[in-house]
Enzyme design. Structure first.
Site, short mmCIF file in Angstrom:
data_model
loop_
_atom_site.label_atom_id
_atom_site.label_comp_id
_atom_site.label_asym_id
_atom_site.label_seq_id
_atom_site.Cartn_x
_atom_site.Cartn_y
_atom_site.Cartn_z
N HIS A 243 -2.70 -9.23 21.03
CA HIS A 243 -1.79 -8.22 20.92
C HIS A 243 -2.51 -6.96 21.36
O HIS A 243 -2.02 -6.23 22.40
CB HIS A 243 -1.08 -8.06 19.59
CG HIS A 243 -0.54 -9.10 18.98
ND1 HIS A 243 0.80 -9.60 19.42
CD2 HIS A 243 -0.89 -9.98 18.26
CE1 HIS A 243 1.00 -10.77 18.95
NE2 HIS A 243 0.16 -11.08 17.91
O1 RIB Z 1 2.22 -8.24 15.05
C1 RIB Z 1 0.60 -8.00 15.67
C2 RIB Z 1 -0.10 -6.83 14.97
O2 RIB Z 1 -0.16 -7.00 13.74
C3 RIB Z 1 -1.58 -6.86 15.38
O3 RIB Z 1 -1.83 -5.21 15.57
C4 RIB Z 1 -2.38 -7.34 14.54
O4 RIB Z 1 -3.62 -6.89 14.48
C5 RIB Z 1 -1.52 -7.11 13.47
O5 RIB Z 1 -1.92 -5.66 12.84
#
Ligand code: RIB
Ligand code: CA
Length: 313
Positions: A243
């Protein structure tokens, strides 16, 4: 590409946060003014320590790291040790940090930096719950027109949620902070699950990091192999979504991404859909457009960028 893009990274490391921070620290186009830790994947005492571990792994112990909000603005803290491990950075064996934590509170650092730096030049890169960013905007509304843009990982619409059927983790943890940010009038680029779920850390890509052979790339391979297992089991995929590095990659190569400028509004009342980001992709409401909502990524190009840049450290 401007000679140097001054940014502040707000983060809750988290293995994917770590890869994003490494990408930023490895890229000469980017000037990391500071890293501000927020409670999220794991409690604040761990996210700030992990941020410092990552800076030392990158060989950048001079980076300024600040500690920020210990809990969301209104709701109780929800963490994600099941994904990231007890330390939040399970996978590689990283030494306890020796670089200092800055004494200034993260929110004060954000406000002070934005009031000092030339207006319209600093980008906020938000990789976790938006508590620090929202508190800075509430504390000093004058910073809003001075922020060049907020590029954030968070939300989801066509893809649904990852922590509830409708909400993505960062927004779900602090939906009230997300509401402040979405209504701030600051230019926003969102990297939602609709985009990040197309950036999978396949076995081939993880092996490419391991085969690069540097200390940093081997540590990244160890992080990915730990981090991806949760989503592999959940989604039955080869690899898990990476992500947060999408935020930094967009700064470096925006052409890797595509999306649409539209209205995005967050649910802060209903428990059923708390933290859901409603993207008016087809413009069926009169709600003002406030964010560029990314839906597609050139994932081959994304991982090529990651390995090329992080391989330099
Ligand atoms: O949903 C994914 C996000 O949530 C990313 O930033 C991961 O590091 C968590 O913080
Ligand atoms: Ca994160």
């Amino acid at each position: 590409m401007p000679s140097s893009m001054p940014i502040i990274i707000d983060t809750d490391p988290g293995q994917d946060d770590a890869v994003a921070i490494l990408l930023a620290l490895a890229s000469p186009e980017i000037d990391v003014l500071g890293i501000t830790a927020v409670a999220g994947n794991v409690p604040l005492r761990l996210t700030e320590k992990n941020a410092r571990k990552i800076c030392e792994l990158a060989g950048k112990p001079e980076t300024k790291v600040f500690s920020g909000a210990i809990r969301p603005m209104v709701r109780q803290l929800v963490t994600a040790e099941e994904v990231h491990g007890k330390t939040g950075l399970n996978g590689p064996q990283l030494a306890e940090p020796t670089m200092p934590l800055q004494p200034q509170h993260a929110v004060d650092f954000i406000v002070e930096t934005l009031m000092r730096e030339e207006s319209g030049t600093v980008t906020l890169c938000a990789l976790g719950p938006l508590t620090n960013v929202a508190q800075a905007l509430n504390r000093e509304p004058k910073i809003a027109p001075r922020i060049k843009q907020i590029v954030l990982m968070g939300g989801g619409f066509f893809e649904g949620g990852n922590v509830t059927p409708t909400a993505e983790f960062n927004i779900y943890v602090d939906p009230h902070a997300a509401d402040v940010v979405l209504k701030s009038g600051v230019p926003i680029v969102m990297m939602p699950l609709d985009c990040t779920h197309k950036a999978l850390t396949t076995a081939k890509r993880t092996a490419a990091f391991r085969n690069r052979g540097t200390r940093v790339c081997v540590a990244v391979a160890d992080m990915l192999e730990f981090f991806e297992r949760f989503d592999e089991q959940k989604y039955g995929t080869d690899g898990g979504p990476l992500h947060d590095p999408c935020v930094i990659a967009w700064l470096l190569k925006p052409e890797l991404f595509s999306g649409r400028f539209c209205n995005v509004t967050v649910e802060t009342a209903s428990e059923l859909t708390m933290g859901m980001t409603v993207a008016d992709w087809w413009g069926v409401t009169k709600r003002p457009k406030n964010a560029t909502f990314m839906r597609d990524i050139d994932h081959e190009g994304f991982f090529e960028l990651l390995i090329e840049r992080i391989g330099r450290l």
